[in-house]
Design a protein around this motif. Sequence first.
Motif, PDB file in Angstrom:
ATOM      1  N   ASP A  14       0.837  -1.192   0.000  1.00 18.36           N
ATOM      2  CA  ASP A  14       0.000   0.000   0.000  1.00 18.36           C
ATOM      3  C   ASP A  14       0.875   1.247   0.000  1.00 18.36           C
ATOM      4  O   ASP A  14       2.103   1.169  -0.100  1.00 18.36           O
ATOM      5  CB  ASP A  14      -0.965  -0.013   1.191  1.00 18.36           C
ATOM      6  CG  ASP A  14      -0.261  -0.022   2.543  1.00 18.36           C
ATOM      7  OD1 ASP A  14       0.927   0.361   2.610  1.00 18.36           O
ATOM      8  OD2 ASP A  14      -0.898  -0.399   3.548  1.00 18.36           O
ATOM      9  N   GLN A  42       0.049  -6.021   1.075  1.00 19.87           N
ATOM     10  CA  GLN A  42      -1.377  -6.346   1.076  1.00 19.87           C
ATOM     11  C   GLN A  42      -1.588  -7.769   0.569  1.00 19.87           C
ATOM     12  O   GLN A  42      -1.087  -8.088  -0.516  1.00 19.87           O
ATOM     13  CB  GLN A  42      -2.143  -5.369   0.180  1.00 19.87           C
ATOM     14  CG  GLN A  42      -2.116  -3.917   0.646  1.00 19.87           C
ATOM     15  CD  GLN A  42      -2.860  -3.016  -0.328  1.00 19.87           C
ATOM     16  OE1 GLN A  42      -2.564  -2.986  -1.520  1.00 19.87           O
ATOM     17  NE2 GLN A  42      -3.833  -2.282   0.175  1.00 19.87           N
ATOM     18  N   PRO A  43      -2.323  -8.670   1.229  1.00 22.10           N
ATOM     19  CA  PRO A  43      -2.877  -8.474   2.578  1.00 22.10           C
ATOM     20  C   PRO A  43      -1.823  -8.530   3.677  1.00 22.10           C
ATOM     21  O   PRO A  43      -2.036  -8.002   4.755  1.00 22.10           O
ATOM     22  CB  PRO A  43      -3.868  -9.633   2.702  1.00 22.10           C
ATOM     23  CG  PRO A  43      -3.307 -10.697   1.839  1.00 22.10           C
ATOM     24  CD  PRO A  43      -2.688  -9.979   0.665  1.00 22.10           C
TER      25      PRO A  43
END
Length: 234
Positions: free
Chosen positions: A212, A218-219
């Motif tokens: 991000d 992510q995740p």
Amino acid sequence: MSLPKNIHISSHPCLQAKLSQLRSQATPTRETRDLVHEIATILGVEALAVSLKTSKGGTDTTPLGYTYETQVISPADVALVPILRSGLGMIEALNNLLPSPVPIYHLGLFREKLSLQPVEYYNNLPFHRPESSTELNANTVNSAASDTAILLDPVIATGATAEAAIDLLREWGVRRIVMLSVLCSEAGVRRVAEHWPEGVEVWVGAVDAQCDEKGMIQPGLGDIGDRLFVAMGK
């Protein structure tokens, strides 16, 4: 996902199940530490099976008096290099796998919040200078450098920190780097692998698609350093 040949992603079912547990926000600190240790053990078995060889080490005698030929690892000159803080969570696993104690050196690197670039704050890689100043030149070899460095960091996000660590180890004089990481982003691990393709092998538990805007995968699995050392909210 097409990645460079020097990136190895584990397909071990136990590792993948443990990584799924590690990702959960409900996993407490003690279990987080255990999972990082266990995943590092599996990665270490896979990586060292390829990266190390055995050579003849002489002879010894069994309790029944029989003579046998011993085996030692090659290269023998191996060092463990965790990146502080979170790399500390992987040391015991690799140390337990190796048949004899090896040096453990530490690299302190943190990621500056705005630029996301690494800042070095600690480095205890030893350097042995030649006895005579006349021997010191551009081609001087650091006699204290290990042949192989096993670089440990549970997460490769942007790849900038790992890249900086690789540069420090190359300047130190290592011939080869074997990097182990629990989880990485695709761009981050590609950056690491392509930085020194002939000298670096990267072994990872899994690859997530992206980071991000804060440089978090992510995740992902959150800030693993905070989770390992209960340092939330800094």
